[in-house]
Write a protein that holds these residues in place. Structure first.
Motif, PDB file in Angstrom:
ATOM      1  N   ASN A   1       0.824  -1.201   0.000  1.00 14.21           N
ATOM      2  CA  ASN A   1       0.000   0.000   0.000  1.00 14.21           C
ATOM      3  C   ASN A   1       0.864   1.260   0.000  1.00 14.21           C
ATOM      4  O   ASN A   1       0.573   2.223  -0.711  1.00 14.21           O
ATOM      5  N   ILE A   2       1.947   1.257   0.765  1.00 11.50           N
ATOM      6  CA  ILE A   2       2.862   2.401   0.804  1.00 11.50           C
ATOM      7  C   ILE A   2       3.479   2.622  -0.570  1.00 11.50           C
ATOM      8  O   ILE A   2       3.571   3.748  -1.057  1.00 11.50           O
ATOM      9  N   GLU A   3       3.895   1.539  -1.228  1.00 14.32           N
ATOM     10  CA  GLU A   3       4.490   1.652  -2.560  1.00 14.32           C
ATOM     11  C   GLU A   3       3.454   2.095  -3.596  1.00 14.32           C
ATOM     12  O   GLU A   3       3.752   2.893  -4.481  1.00 14.32           O
ATOM     13  N   TYR A   4       2.219   1.604  -3.477  1.00 10.56           N
ATOM     14  CA  TYR A   4       1.150   2.019  -4.387  1.00 10.56           C
ATOM     15  C   TYR A   4       0.912   3.527  -4.271  1.00 10.56           C
ATOM     16  O   TYR A   4       0.807   4.224  -5.282  1.00 10.56           O
ATOM     17  N   GLU A   5       0.839   4.034  -3.051  1.00 14.93           N
ATOM     18  CA  GLU A   5       0.599   5.466  -2.849  1.00 14.93           C
ATOM     19  C   GLU A   5       1.751   6.301  -3.394  1.00 14.93           C
ATOM     20  O   GLU A   5       1.532   7.373  -3.968  1.00 14.93           O
ATOM     21  N   ALA A   6       2.980   5.830  -3.232  1.00 14.56           N
ATOM     22  CA  ALA A   6       4.136   6.551  -3.782  1.00 14.56           C
ATOM     23  C   ALA A   6       4.089   6.552  -5.307  1.00 14.56           C
ATOM     24  O   ALA A   6       4.364   7.565  -5.957  1.00 14.56           O
ATOM     25  N   ASN A   7       3.700   5.424  -5.899  1.00  9.83           N
ATOM     26  CA  ASN A   7       3.580   5.354  -7.363  1.00  9.83           C
ATOM     27  C   ASN A   7       2.454   6.249  -7.876  1.00  9.83           C
ATOM     28  O   ASN A   7       2.588   6.903  -8.899  1.00  9.83           O
ATOM     29  N   ARG A   8       1.361   6.289  -7.142  1.00  7.34           N
ATOM     30  CA  ARG A   8       0.230   7.139  -7.544  1.00  7.34           C
ATOM     31  C   ARG A   8       0.644   8.611  -7.537  1.00  7.34           C
ATOM     32  O   ARG A   8       0.359   9.362  -8.474  1.00  7.34           O
ATOM     33  N   TYR A   9       1.346   9.041  -6.499  1.00  3.82           N
ATOM     34  CA  TYR A   9       1.839  10.418  -6.442  1.00  3.82           C
ATOM     35  C   TYR A   9       2.754  10.707  -7.627  1.00  3.82           C
ATOM     36  O   TYR A   9       2.645  11.742  -8.273  1.00  3.82           O
ATOM     37  N   MET A  10       3.669   9.771  -7.902  1.00  4.64           N
ATOM     38  CA  MET A  10       4.612   9.936  -9.007  1.00  4.64           C
ATOM     39  C   MET A  10       3.864  10.129 -10.327  1.00  4.64           C
ATOM     40  O   MET A  10       4.160  11.053 -11.086  1.00  4.64           O
ATOM     41  N   ILE A  11       2.893   9.277 -10.574  1.00  6.31           N
ATOM     42  CA  ILE A  11       2.154   9.343 -11.837  1.00  6.31           C
ATOM     43  C   ILE A  11       1.343  10.626 -11.924  1.00  6.31           C
ATOM     44  O   ILE A  11       1.304  11.279 -12.968  1.00  6.31           O
ATOM     45  N   GLN A  12       0.695  11.037 -10.847  1.00  6.80           N
ATOM     46  CA  GLN A  12      -0.065  12.286 -10.859  1.00  6.80           C
ATOM     47  C   GLN A  12       0.836  13.469 -11.199  1.00  6.80           C
ATOM     48  O   GLN A  12       0.476  14.321 -12.015  1.00  6.80           O
ATOM     49  N   ALA A  13       1.997  13.523 -10.591  1.00 10.02           N
ATOM     50  CA  ALA A  13       2.924  14.635 -10.845  1.00 10.02           C
ATOM     51  C   ALA A  13       3.429  14.618 -12.285  1.00 10.02           C
ATOM     52  O   ALA A  13       3.466  15.659 -12.951  1.00 10.02           O
ATOM     53  N   VAL A  14       3.786  13.442 -12.785  1.00  9.29           N
ATOM     54  CA  VAL A  14       4.283  13.334 -14.165  1.00  9.29           C
ATOM     55  C   VAL A  14       3.191  13.706 -15.156  1.00  9.29           C
ATOM     56  O   VAL A  14       3.443  14.441 -16.123  1.00  9.29           O
ATOM     57  N   MET A  15       1.988  13.244 -14.921  1.00  8.86           N
ATOM     58  CA  MET A  15       0.893  13.539 -15.855  1.00  8.86           C
ATOM     59  C   MET A  15       0.587  15.033 -15.885  1.00  8.86           C
ATOM     60  O   MET A  15       0.325  15.596 -16.949  1.00  8.86           O
ATOM     61  N   LYS A  16       0.649  15.699 -14.749  1.00  8.66           N
ATOM     62  CA  LYS A  16       0.436  17.152 -14.731  1.00  8.66           C
ATOM     63  C   LYS A  16       1.519  17.871 -15.525  1.00  8.66           C
ATOM     64  O   LYS A  16       1.240  18.799 -16.276  1.00  8.66           O
ATOM     65  N   MET A  17       2.763  17.429 -15.354  1.00  7.95           N
ATOM     66  CA  MET A  17       3.865  18.052 -16.101  1.00  7.95           C
ATOM     67  C   MET A  17       3.735  17.779 -17.605  1.00  7.95           C
ATOM     68  O   MET A  17       3.984  18.676 -18.419  1.00  7.95           O
TER      69      MET A  17
END
Length: 142
Positions: free
Chosen positions: A75-91
């Motif tokens: 779950n911790i790794e999933y949340e970190a990946n979700r944050y990463m993807i959200q930030a990349v998609m915004k950029m």
């Protein structure tokens, strides 16, 4: 993208250190200060993705949590990946100005993330399109 990410991380007070390690990187605390260690041999895209992923661990306070089982770690790794993807998609949206006609499969292919993260990419793309164009039922082309 990498320079923008690095600047934002440094503004958070996190040190970045490039070293020779196995794996892409990890977050830790050194001398009571947050630090992200990055594999100096990975490409720019993987460096950017790893920096964002490890920053999420800092923002989520993951180093302070006691991981007691495999499910909690997943779950911790999933949340970190979700944050990463959200930030990349915004950029990427800032750079390419996504529309409903944007081929999100090209984004998936370019990022080359593990298959189980494709759904997060699609969800974030749908959220961006829905917000930008006031759509509630996003009809997307792949």
């Amino acid at each position: 993208m990498l320079s923008k990410i690095s600047r934002l991380i440094k503004e958070l007070g996190i040190k970045i250190q490039y070293i020779e390690i196995i794996g892409n990187g990890y977050f830790g605390i050194e001398d009571e200060k947050p630090i992200i260690f990055i594999n100096e041999n990975i490409n720019e895209l993987n460096t950017a993705l790893t920096l964002l992923h490890e920053t999420a661990h800092f923002l989520n306070g993951d180093c302070e949590k006691c991981i007691s089982n495999h499910f909690q770690n997943n779950n911790i790794e999933y949340e970190a990946n979700r944050y990463m993807i959200q930030a990349v998609m915004k950029m990427l949206d800032e750079q390419y100005d996504f529309t409903p006609d944007t081929n999100y499969q090209n984004i998936i292919d370019t990022l080359n993330l593990p298959y189980h993260l494709d759904g997060i990419i699609i969800d974030e793309f749908n959220n961006i399109i829905a917000d930008k164009f006031g759509m509630t039922d996003v009809n997307l082309k792949s």
